[in-house]
Design an enzyme around this catalytic site. Structure first.
Site, PDB file in Angstrom:
ATOM      1  N   SER A 220       0.816  -1.119  -0.041  1.00 28.26           N
ATOM      2  CA  SER A 220      -0.072  -0.053  -0.047  1.00 28.26           C
ATOM      3  C   SER A 220       0.780   1.239  -0.129  1.00 28.26           C
ATOM      4  O   SER A 220       0.208   2.482  -0.383  1.00 28.26           O
ATOM      5  CB  SER A 220      -0.834   0.007   1.177  1.00 28.26           C
ATOM      6  OG  SER A 220      -0.195   0.068   2.326  1.00 28.26           O
TER       7      SER A 220
ATOM      8  N   HIS B  33      -5.389  -4.760   0.120  1.00 27.62           N
ATOM      9  CA  HIS B  33      -5.468  -3.551  -0.740  1.00 27.62           C
ATOM     10  C   HIS B  33      -6.019  -4.041  -2.340  1.00 27.62           C
ATOM     11  O   HIS B  33      -5.845  -3.253  -3.132  1.00 27.62           O
ATOM     12  CB  HIS B  33      -4.192  -2.833  -0.752  1.00 27.62           C
ATOM     13  CG  HIS B  33      -4.150  -1.983   0.455  1.00 27.62           C
ATOM     14  ND1 HIS B  33      -4.588  -0.744   0.787  1.00 27.62           N
ATOM     15  CD2 HIS B  33      -3.157  -2.145   1.587  1.00 27.62           C
ATOM     16  CE1 HIS B  33      -4.274  -0.264   1.911  1.00 27.62           C
ATOM     17  NE2 HIS B  33      -3.583  -1.281   2.370  1.00 27.62           N
TER      18      HIS B  33
ATOM     19  N   LYS C 187     -11.767  -1.874   3.687  1.00 29.80           N
ATOM     20  CA  LYS C 187     -11.026  -0.894   2.848  1.00 29.80           C
ATOM     21  C   LYS C 187     -12.300  -1.086   1.563  1.00 29.80           C
ATOM     22  O   LYS C 187     -13.141  -0.250   1.585  1.00 29.80           O
ATOM     23  CB  LYS C 187      -9.650  -1.572   2.640  1.00 29.80           C
ATOM     24  CG  LYS C 187      -8.941  -1.114   3.776  1.00 29.80           C
ATOM     25  CD  LYS C 187      -7.482  -1.521   3.676  1.00 29.80           C
ATOM     26  CE  LYS C 187      -6.777  -1.126   5.082  1.00 29.80           C
ATOM     27  NZ  LYS C 187      -5.619  -1.698   5.092  1.00 29.80           N
TER      28      LYS C 187
HETATM   29  C1  PLP Z   1      -4.823  -2.207   6.445  1.00 28.12           C
HETATM   30  C2  PLP Z   1      -4.232  -3.246   6.440  1.00 28.12           C
HETATM   31  C3  PLP Z   1      -4.367  -4.589   7.358  1.00 28.12           C
HETATM   32  C4  PLP Z   1      -5.213  -4.443   8.530  1.00 28.12           C
HETATM   33  O1  PLP Z   1      -6.580  -4.325   7.989  1.00 28.12           O
HETATM   34  P1  PLP Z   1      -7.726  -3.648   8.926  1.00 28.12           P
HETATM   35  O2  PLP Z   1      -9.027  -4.421   8.629  1.00 28.12           O
HETATM   36  O3  PLP Z   1      -7.584  -2.372   8.488  1.00 28.12           O
HETATM   37  O4  PLP Z   1      -7.368  -4.201  10.471  1.00 28.12           O
HETATM   38  C5  PLP Z   1      -3.617  -5.683   6.937  1.00 28.12           C
HETATM   39  N1  PLP Z   1      -2.909  -5.570   5.939  1.00 28.12           N
HETATM   40  C6  PLP Z   1      -2.435  -4.646   5.208  1.00 28.12           C
HETATM   41  C7  PLP Z   1      -1.334  -4.657   4.256  1.00 28.12           C
HETATM   42  C8  PLP Z   1      -3.137  -3.304   5.457  1.00 28.12           C
HETATM   43  O5  PLP Z   1      -2.943  -2.320   4.669  1.00 28.12           O
END
Ligand code: PLP
Length: 420
Positions: free
Chosen positions: A203, A231, A262
């Site tokens: 990300s 992502h 997300k």
């Molecule tokens: C945001 C993120 C997570 C965590 O996910 P959430 O549902 O926000 O706890 C895990 N891995 C990556 C690569 C992330 O960017």
């Protein structure tokens, strides 16, 4: 945080307590000295006005350019209706852990849909994507005796924590470096369990992991593959199952992990894998067992979102087009962006102070919100602004953004690239 409440008379306050607060203040002072103290922006998203929000800080409308609600599903009527309906029929909370009366119908349906999405035998839902990574990797490393976990150097904090909390040996391979991964696999004993943990879309740099090549290596060395598609789910592949689906590799990846927070716009995390793997995690993972189940409304909203995006590839196309259009505008204006193969568009500033100032000025002078990304999220010297255009960002919004950036790069003395 409201510090004023501390002036209430609290009988239990004593000298010891005051010492602790001094220690906390010292820890905070360290962050401030290093320019790493985080300030949150007080926003209020408004249904029907995505990607705009009301800023309580500037008391004005602001356009959000860095949301992980990549397709605006967080306010989609399909999702909101499913959540309303779940609350009105099943109530607010789940009523306990999965074991204690928490296995409700909405979460069963969600897990069925997620297994179907990833074409796996089973899926398991956690409180968040972070918890899914932490709980699954730590449990795998504890249950598989003498396990070695090979971890990409750019893996997310939640994977790093999970590996740390397992009893496994950890070997970090340089980011996306297949030769390095191979050499680490080669020097490891043949007959011990191995897991390769990596991501599809990274990300911060917006680059993509070599899924096919890593699965090839895993097969050659008898390792399990663990892929974080946080992502990418909702955004890539014919049904939004992620980059592994897009690249025809999904059936070869052992454990796929994703988030519902997300692109799906709600909250929660999950893994999809074989029945035996999911049953083992369900039975051993502390972070799954000892916590209250996701609420019926969240599960129903997430399920509606996953199902909707399975059937709407045109949103994924529009999403990629938006990223392409923004990159084109940045190129034309000499804004130094990373030309990523994904929807993530980082603009490099290379200085933490300028990065923060640029973000502040965009917010206060131009009604544009993009958060500064500084160390430790990214290495020092690679400070950046990270843009995530959505299909709902209009051409006019893009024009405004580019104009504002040109203005602010000049003001903050941030280098631009040559005009094309
Ligand atoms: C945001 C993120 C997570 C965590 O996910 P959430 O549902 O926000 O706890 C895990 N891995 C990556 C690569 C992330 O960017």
């Amino acid at each position: 945080m409201n510090i004023k409440t501390a002036s209430r008379p609290i009988e239990s306050l004593d000298d010891t307590h005051l010492h602790y607060d001094a220690m906390f203040a010292e820890a905070i002072a360290t962050l401030k000295r290093e320019g790493r103290y985080r300030e949150f922006h007080h926003l209020q998203r408004q249904v029907g006005d995505f990607p705009n929000a009301y800023s309580h800080s500037t008391r004005k409308q602001i356009t959000i350019w860095c949301s992980n609600d990549y397709l605006g599903m967080g306010q989609h009527p399909i999702v909101r209706n499913a959540m309303h309906k779940a609350i009105d029929t099943m109530g607010a909370g789940a009523g306990g852990t999965r074991n204690i009366s928490g296995t409700h119908h909405a979460i069963m349906q969600l897990e069925d849909t997620l297994a179907q999405l990833h074409q796996k035998e089973a899926a398991l839902v956690f409180s968040s994507g972070y918890v899914a990574n932490e709980a699954t990797l730590s449990t795998l490393g504890n249950v598989l005796k003498e396990c070695i976990i090979f971890s990409d150097a750019c893996n997310h904090a939640s994977m790093i924590q999970g590996i740390k909390h397992s009893k496994a040996t950890k070997k970090v391979f340089r980011h996306n470096d297949l030769a390095h991964l191979r050499s680490l696999l080669q020097e490891s004993p043949k007959d011990v369990p191995k897991i390769i943990a990596f991501e599809s879309v990274y990300s911060m740099d917006g680059d993509i992991g070599y899924i096919k090549e890593i699965v090839d290596l895993a097969q050659e060395f008898g390792a399990l593959t663990y892929l974080d598609e946080v992502h990418a789910v909702g955004l890539y592949g014919a049904h939004g199952a992620g980059v592994a689906q897009r690249d025809g590799q999904m059936h070869r990846v052992d454990i796929i992990q994703g988030t519902l927070g997300k692109a799906y716009g709600v909250m929660g995390g999950y893994i999809a894998a074989s029945h035996a793997c999911v049953d083992m995690i369900r039975s051993y993972a502390s972070g799954f067992i000892f916590t209250t189940t996701m609420t019926p409304a969240m599960a129903a909203g997430a399920e509606a979102s996953v199902r909707y995006l399975m059937q709407h590839p045109e949103l994924r196309t529009a999403h990629q087009q938006a990223a392409h259009a923004l990159k084109q505008r940045f190129a034309d204006a000499g804004i130094p962006y990373l030309n990523t193969p994904t929807h993530i568009v980082p603009v490099m500033v290379h200085d933490p102070v300028k990065c923060k100032r640029a973000s502040d000025l965009l917010r206060d002078e131009h009604g544009i919100y993009v958060q500064p990304i500084n160390y430790p999220t990214v290495p020092r010297g690679t400070e950046r602004l990270r843009f995530t255009p959505t299909p709902m960002h209009t051409e006019a919004m893009m024009d405004e953004l580019v104009e504002a950036l040109v203005d602010i790069f000049q003001l903050c003395d941030i280098a631009r690239t040559h005009h094309a």
